[in-house]
Design an enzyme around this catalytic site. Structure first.
Site, mmCIF file in Angstrom:
data_model
loop_
_atom_site.group_PDB
_atom_site.id
_atom_site.type_symbol
_atom_site.label_atom_id
_atom_site.label_comp_id
_atom_site.label_asym_id
_atom_site.label_seq_id
_atom_site.Cartn_x
_atom_site.Cartn_y
_atom_site.Cartn_z
ATOM 1 N N CYS A 76 2.652 16.237 2.031
ATOM 2 C CA CYS A 76 1.595 15.909 2.986
ATOM 3 C C CYS A 76 0.309 16.530 2.477
ATOM 4 O O CYS A 76 0.207 17.755 2.361
ATOM 5 C CB CYS A 76 1.942 16.441 4.376
ATOM 6 S SG CYS A 76 0.597 16.248 5.581
ATOM 7 N N HIS A 168 4.150 4.605 0.224
ATOM 8 C CA HIS A 168 3.023 4.031 0.946
ATOM 9 C C HIS A 168 2.993 2.522 0.753
ATOM 10 O O HIS A 168 3.085 2.035 -0.377
ATOM 11 C CB HIS A 168 1.697 4.629 0.468
ATOM 12 C CG HIS A 168 1.599 6.105 0.683
ATOM 13 N ND1 HIS A 168 1.302 6.651 1.915
ATOM 14 C CD2 HIS A 168 1.796 7.149 -0.155
ATOM 15 C CE1 HIS A 168 1.301 7.970 1.816
ATOM 16 N NE2 HIS A 168 1.608 8.303 0.572
ATOM 17 N N GLU A 217 1.905 6.859 10.127
ATOM 18 C CA GLU A 217 2.711 7.728 9.281
ATOM 19 C C GLU A 217 4.193 7.639 9.631
ATOM 20 O O GLU A 217 4.562 7.604 10.803
ATOM 21 C CB GLU A 217 2.251 9.181 9.405
ATOM 22 C CG GLU A 217 0.927 9.463 8.715
ATOM 23 C CD GLU A 217 0.745 10.934 8.416
ATOM 24 O OE1 GLU A 217 1.599 11.502 7.703
ATOM 25 O OE2 GLU A 217 -0.242 11.509 8.899
ATOM 26 N N CYS A 226 -4.185 11.103 6.720
ATOM 27 C CA CYS A 226 -3.013 11.240 5.864
ATOM 28 C C CYS A 226 -3.527 11.443 4.447
ATOM 29 O O CYS A 226 -4.110 10.523 3.859
ATOM 30 C CB CYS A 226 -2.120 10.014 5.954
ATOM 31 S SG CYS A 226 -0.691 10.066 4.843
ATOM 32 N N GLY A 229 -1.703 9.415 1.842
ATOM 33 C CA GLY A 229 -2.067 8.024 2.104
ATOM 34 C C GLY A 229 -3.444 7.677 1.580
ATOM 35 O O GLY A 229 -3.663 6.592 1.028
#
Length: 286
Positions: A76, A168, A217, A226, A229
Site C-alpha cells: 500500500c 490493478h 480498493e 491509493c 493504484g
C-alpha cells in the site's frame, strides 16, 4: 479485554490504524479479527484497515497491511509513506533513507525533512508487471494486456492490467465524475477473471503530465487515495500513449495529489505526504 495501543494516520485521506510492534507484542491470530473490529466505523475506531510496523531481518523495518474486511494486502503506497513518517518522526529510524519490507518485496525510502519531521516521502515502488500470471488472472498469458475488452454487468469496458505490489485493473474515462465507481467497482473487484480480486481504477487524462483518479480498493471499497493504484495508473497511461516515461506525472486523487514517475530503468517512484491524526487505546473484547 486487551488494551491495544494504536496511532491513526492518513496519506491523502487513505487512513489506517498503525500498531508499533517494535514496542508491543500480540498473538499472530489476533490481527485479522482485530483489523475488522478496529476498522468498524460504528463499533471501532473507523479506518480503511490495520497496519503493523515490525522488525525484520531483511530490511530496516517491516509492514503488514490488513484491509478492513480482514484480508491481507501485499502493499500500500499510502501506508508506506505513513510508516516512513512514523518510524522517522517517532525516532525508530532517525535517518532520511532506509528500507521497508512488505509482502510484495522491499521498498527504498527517501525523506525530505524539516524541523525534525518528515514532510515529503519518496518511495521506489518497484517495477510493474503486465503478465496475467502476475495479476493473477484466469486465461492465457499475454505479454502486455493493454486496453483489453472487458464485459461486466452488461457493459463492455476496456482495461489495462498492471501488477505493482497489488493487482490493478485500470479503465480510462472521459469524465472522472461520471466514472462508474460505485456501480461497477465491486463487481469488477470480484469478477471471476480475478481469482484473488483486484483494485479498480478509473482515470481521466487531463494532459500528458496530469491524471484525474478514482479508486475502488480490493477489500476496502471506495477510498480517498491509493498509492500503488496511482502508480499503476501512470504506468497504464504511459503504455497507452497518454503520458511519457521518465517524466513527473501529477495524479489528482480524491484526497489530494501524488507525483509519480516511471523511469527509464523501469522503476516507479511515488512522492507525497503523510500525516498523524491521533494516538489512542482500543479496548478489544475477544
Amino acid at each position: 479485554m486487551l488494551n491495544i495501543e494504536f496511532t491513526k494516520m492518513h496519506g491523502l485521506g487513505n487512513n489506517y490504524l498503525y500498531i508499533n510492534l517494535f514496542e508491543h507484542t500480540y498473538d499472530e491470530a489476533l490481527f485479522v479479527p482485530l483489523a475488522i473490529a478496529m476498522s468498524d466505523v460504528n463499533r471501532g475506531i473507523g479506518a480503511d484497515g490495520l497496519v503493523l510496523i515490525h522488525q525484520t531481518a531483511d530490511a530496516d523495518c517491516g509492514m503488514r497491511i490488513f484491509n478492513k474486511d480482514g484480508s491481507e494486502a501485499s502493499n500500500c503506497g499510502n501506508a508506506l509513506r505513513c510508516v516512513a513518517k512514523y518510524v522517522y518522526d517517532r525516532g525508530l529510524l532517525p535517518r532520511a533513507t532506509f528500507t521497508i519490507q512488505t509482502k510484495s518485496g522491499i521498498n527504498y525510502v527517501s525523506l525530505q525533512v524539516a524541523n525534525g519531521e518528515a514532510t515529503s516521502i519518496t518511495i521506489n515502488m518497484g517495477q510493474p508487471k503486465f503478465e496475467r500470471q502476475a495479476m493473477p488472472m484466469q486465461g492465457e498469458a499475454t505479454a502486455h494486456v493493454i486496453h483489453e475488452p472487458f464485459d461486466v454487468d452488461g457493459e463492455t469496458l476496456h482495461m489495462t492490467n498492471v501488477f505493482l505490489g497489488n493487482p490493478h485493473a485500470v479503465f480510462f474515462v472521459e469524465h472522472i465524475e461520471q466514472a462508474p465507481l460505485y456501480t461497477l467497482g465491486e463487481k469488477i473487484e470480484k469478477h471471476p477473471i480475478f481469482p484473488e480480486r483486484t483494485n479498480v481504477e478509473f482515470i481521466e487524462v487531463v494532459n500528458d503530465t496530469e491524471l484525474n483518479f478514482r479508486v475502488w480498493e480490493r477489500g476496502s471499497g471506495v477510498t480517498e487515495a491509493c498509492g500503488t493504484g496511482a502508480c499503476g495508473a501512470v504506468v497504464a497511461a504511459v503504455v497507452n500513449g497518454h503520458c511519457k516515461r521518465n517524466e513527473d506525472v501529477t495524479v489528482h486523487l480524491a484526497g489530494g495529489d501524488l507525483t509519480i514517475k516511471w523511469d527509464e530503468a523501469g522503476d516507479v517512484w511515488m512522492t507525497g505526504p503523510a500525516a498523524f491524526i491521533a494516538d489512542g487505546t482500543f479496548f478489544y473484547n475477544q
